[in-house]
Write an enzyme that holds these catalytic residues in place. Structure first.
Site, mmCIF file in Angstrom:
data_model
loop_
_atom_site.group_PDB
_atom_site.id
_atom_site.type_symbol
_atom_site.label_atom_id
_atom_site.label_comp_id
_atom_site.label_asym_id
_atom_site.label_seq_id
_atom_site.Cartn_x
_atom_site.Cartn_y
_atom_site.Cartn_z
ATOM 1 N N GLY A 9 0.844 -1.179 0.000
ATOM 2 C CA GLY A 9 0.000 0.000 0.000
ATOM 3 C C GLY A 9 0.882 1.233 0.000
ATOM 4 O O GLY A 9 1.128 1.859 -1.030
ATOM 5 N N ARG A 58 -3.955 13.558 -6.371
ATOM 6 C CA ARG A 58 -4.049 14.139 -5.022
ATOM 7 C C ARG A 58 -4.732 15.499 -5.043
ATOM 8 O O ARG A 58 -5.335 15.902 -4.047
ATOM 9 C CB ARG A 58 -2.649 14.181 -4.397
ATOM 10 C CG ARG A 58 -2.207 12.776 -4.013
ATOM 11 C CD ARG A 58 -0.752 12.605 -3.695
ATOM 12 N NE ARG A 58 -0.481 11.161 -3.499
ATOM 13 C CZ ARG A 58 0.712 10.602 -3.542
ATOM 14 N NH1 ARG A 58 1.789 11.334 -3.770
ATOM 15 N NH2 ARG A 58 0.853 9.309 -3.346
ATOM 16 N N GLU A 74 -5.107 7.341 -2.118
ATOM 17 C CA GLU A 74 -4.147 8.099 -2.947
ATOM 18 C C GLU A 74 -2.974 8.626 -2.112
ATOM 19 O O GLU A 74 -2.473 9.730 -2.326
ATOM 20 C CB GLU A 74 -4.850 9.192 -3.737
ATOM 21 C CG GLU A 74 -5.879 8.556 -4.669
ATOM 22 C CD GLU A 74 -6.215 9.329 -5.906
ATOM 23 O OE1 GLU A 74 -5.434 10.199 -6.301
ATOM 24 O OE2 GLU A 74 -7.273 9.029 -6.487
HETATM 25 N N1 CAA Z 1 6.945 11.720 -10.433
HETATM 26 C C1 CAA Z 1 7.839 11.070 -11.197
HETATM 27 N N2 CAA Z 1 8.751 10.206 -10.686
HETATM 28 C C2 CAA Z 1 8.725 10.007 -9.357
HETATM 29 C C3 CAA Z 1 7.806 10.645 -8.496
HETATM 30 C C4 CAA Z 1 6.904 11.547 -9.088
HETATM 31 N N3 CAA Z 1 5.996 12.200 -8.345
HETATM 32 N N4 CAA Z 1 8.015 10.239 -7.217
HETATM 33 C C5 CAA Z 1 9.051 9.372 -7.289
HETATM 34 N N5 CAA Z 1 9.464 9.226 -8.557
HETATM 35 C C6 CAA Z 1 10.578 8.414 -9.069
HETATM 36 C C7 CAA Z 1 11.874 8.828 -8.392
HETATM 37 O O1 CAA Z 1 12.501 9.878 -9.092
HETATM 38 C C8 CAA Z 1 12.676 7.543 -8.472
HETATM 39 O O2 CAA Z 1 13.218 7.390 -9.763
HETATM 40 P P1 CAA Z 1 14.833 7.236 -10.017
HETATM 41 O O3 CAA Z 1 15.252 6.012 -9.284
HETATM 42 O O4 CAA Z 1 14.961 7.137 -11.489
HETATM 43 O O5 CAA Z 1 15.452 8.474 -9.447
HETATM 44 C C9 CAA Z 1 11.616 6.483 -8.324
HETATM 45 O O6 CAA Z 1 10.379 7.070 -8.686
HETATM 46 C C10 CAA Z 1 11.536 5.924 -6.915
HETATM 47 O O7 CAA Z 1 11.240 7.021 -6.071
HETATM 48 P P2 CAA Z 1 11.460 6.984 -4.498
HETATM 49 O O8 CAA Z 1 12.827 6.459 -4.189
HETATM 50 O O9 CAA Z 1 11.061 8.303 -3.961
HETATM 51 O O10 CAA Z 1 10.414 5.849 -4.089
HETATM 52 P P3 CAA Z 1 10.008 5.328 -2.660
HETATM 53 O O11 CAA Z 1 9.966 3.850 -2.708
HETATM 54 O O12 CAA Z 1 10.799 6.003 -1.607
HETATM 55 O O13 CAA Z 1 8.449 5.766 -2.590
HETATM 56 C C11 CAA Z 1 6.584 7.133 -1.979
HETATM 57 C C12 CAA Z 1 8.002 7.034 -2.576
HETATM 58 C C13 CAA Z 1 6.240 8.606 -2.074
HETATM 59 C C14 CAA Z 1 6.510 6.678 -0.549
HETATM 60 C C15 CAA Z 1 5.639 6.283 -2.889
HETATM 61 O O14 CAA Z 1 5.870 4.897 -2.697
HETATM 62 C C16 CAA Z 1 4.177 6.563 -2.658
HETATM 63 O O15 CAA Z 1 3.662 7.596 -3.104
HETATM 64 N N6 CAA Z 1 3.467 5.618 -1.973
HETATM 65 C C17 CAA Z 1 2.036 5.730 -1.773
HETATM 66 C C18 CAA Z 1 1.291 5.072 -2.900
HETATM 67 C C19 CAA Z 1 -0.122 5.563 -2.987
HETATM 68 O O16 CAA Z 1 -0.404 6.751 -3.034
HETATM 69 N N7 CAA Z 1 -1.035 4.615 -3.070
HETATM 70 C C20 CAA Z 1 -2.418 4.953 -3.249
HETATM 71 C C21 CAA Z 1 -3.097 3.904 -4.033
HETATM 72 S S1 CAA Z 1 -3.997 4.474 -5.395
HETATM 73 C C22 CAA Z 1 -5.539 4.888 -4.832
HETATM 74 O O17 CAA Z 1 -5.790 5.033 -3.673
HETATM 75 C C23 CAA Z 1 -6.505 5.126 -5.936
HETATM 76 C C24 CAA Z 1 -7.941 4.985 -5.614
HETATM 77 O O18 CAA Z 1 -8.553 3.983 -5.974
HETATM 78 C C25 CAA Z 1 -8.710 6.115 -5.028
#
Ligand code: CAA
Length: 379
Positions: free
Chosen positions: A131, A243, A363
């Protein structure tokens, strides 16, 4: 700084407000109670162009800006957050992603009917064990040459049963971690794809939330969105825009509850006065109004940045974090101001209070938003 809406933006807000009052309000309590998907209302939202708000007219969309999207989301969510989440997911997670990264053929085949509301889309990232940590996916999409073989389970999928088009994020090469993830377009009816149980939820009970099961589903290569391995970035990018939608949904839940409470306190009398004449009530209303306005400005700021092609990850996370917390506080206070009436369904505020909670969870939870914001401020 220019705080005035354009004439078009005011008009679209009025259309959304009228729609919410005349088409969403009737039956909203029954739909919540019986977990009924607002199918008829969603069809009408499609006819109004609200399922492809920001999509270019070239692909059947309304070609509006993100500010208009916020205005529409706020108005619909004041009355029915179960209907507005359909609008949010279809617009920001599905249509936006397809328009930005889809091929011409994918846009023709999938985006046009989604933007016109003939079909509904779903975004499938979350899993039973993934998640927060969206890189820990267990759903696999093995490269078989001309197709991917998709296996796994997705959880908490909004529009899970009502959708026809599903954007599924899956792991192709686990050794490459997030760089081995792909986003695939899966169609309802593909062999091996089944919709699982419907969740019995605390709030947004009219929205259909399901698990999805994929068992050796053959997804043609032409259904991959973007380059091989770009699925994680794709998911992160669409969630940035998503978001804004959920922030505006939270804003609408808060302002809906506030408006109901405002009217109630003007009418309800106690100790020979209207409740609104008591300072204890006035201070609560003042706090609610101030917080709602701050949440609205954060939503507009994020939308404005997006409209102007500027980075908006931090702004959309701030808007969602703050607006969802305001939605919780405002709805709890709105119930309190109603006293015993607030605890019964006819007065709407108890439903808005239950609906508010999910905005702090989906989200990206409030904790995820704080991760995104703190990474930006510490850069
Ligand atoms: N845009 C583009 N690229 C991005 C980005 C963005 N906003 N955020 C991260 N990235 C890229 C990074 O640049 C990185 O790439 P490189 O290795 O090439 O540099 C890669 O993605 C990995 O990024 P992180 O190291 O930052 O990744 P992380 O594992 O630390 O995770 C996190 C970051 C913000 C915690 C992410 O995992 C996250 O947002 N988690 C939550 C997921 C979420 O929102 N789930 C909701 C489910 S969907 C839903 O609810 C829909 C519904 O039905 C209503």
């Amino acid at each position: 700084m220019y705080f005035e809406l354009t004439e078009e933006q005011k008009l679209v807000r009025q259309v959304a407000r009228d729609f919410a009052q005349t088409k969403l309000k009737p039956g909203v309590i029954e739909r919540d109670e019986n977990q009924l998907f607002p199918a008829e209302q969603v069809k009408m939202l499609g006819e109004l162009g609200f399922l492809g708000i920001m999509v270019s007219p070239e692909y059947g969309g309304s070609g509006m800006d993100a500010i208009s999207y916020v205005l529409i989301m706020e108005e619909l969510s004041k009355i029915d957050a179960s209907a507005s989440v359909v609008v949010s997911v279809n617009n920001s997670l599905v249509c936006y992603g397809l328009e930005k990264y889809g091929t011409f053929q994918q846009k023709e085949k999938f985006l046009v009917p989604l933007a016109q509301g003939e079909q509904i889309g779903a975004f499938c990232l979350s899993e039973p064990d993934a998640g927060y940590d969206a890189t820990a996916l267990r759903t696999t999409a093995i490269d078989m040459g001309d197709h991917y073989l998709l296996n796994g389970v997705k959880n908490w999928i909004t529009n899970g049963n009502s959708a026809s088009v599903y954007l599924v994020i899956a792991q192709t090469d686990a050794t490459r971690k997030h760089k081995g993830i792909n986003a695939l377009i899966v169609e309802k009816g593909m062999e091996g794809f089944t919709v699982g149980a419907k969740e019995n939820k605390m709030g947004i009970r009219g929205s259909d939330t399901h698990s999805l099961h994929f068992s050796d589903v053959k997804v043609p290569k032409e259904n991959r969105i973007g380059e091989d391995g770009s699925g994680f970035k794709f998911a992160m990018e669409v969630l940035e825009g998503g978001r804004i939608g959920i922030a505006a949904q939270a804003l609408g839940i808060a302002s809906g509850a506030y408006e109901v409470a405002l009217n109630y306190t003007k009418q309800r009398r106690a100790f020979g006065k209207a409740l609104a004449d008591l300072q204890a009530t006035q201070f609560k209303l003042a706090d609610m109004a101030t917080e709602i306005e701050a949440a609205r400005l954060l939503c507009f700021k994020a939308a404005w940045l997006k409209d102007n092609g500027l980075p908006f990850a931090q702004a959309s996370s701030m808007a969602k974090l703050y607006a969802s917390e305001v939605a919780m506080r405002t709805t709890v206070e709105a119930v309190q101001l109603h006293g015993g009436y607030g605890f019964v369904k006819e007065y709407h505020v108890e439903r808005l209070m239950r609906d508010a909670k999910i905005t702090q969870i989906y989200e990206g939870t409030s904790e995820i938003q704080r991760i995104v914001i703190s990474r930006e401020v510490l850069k």
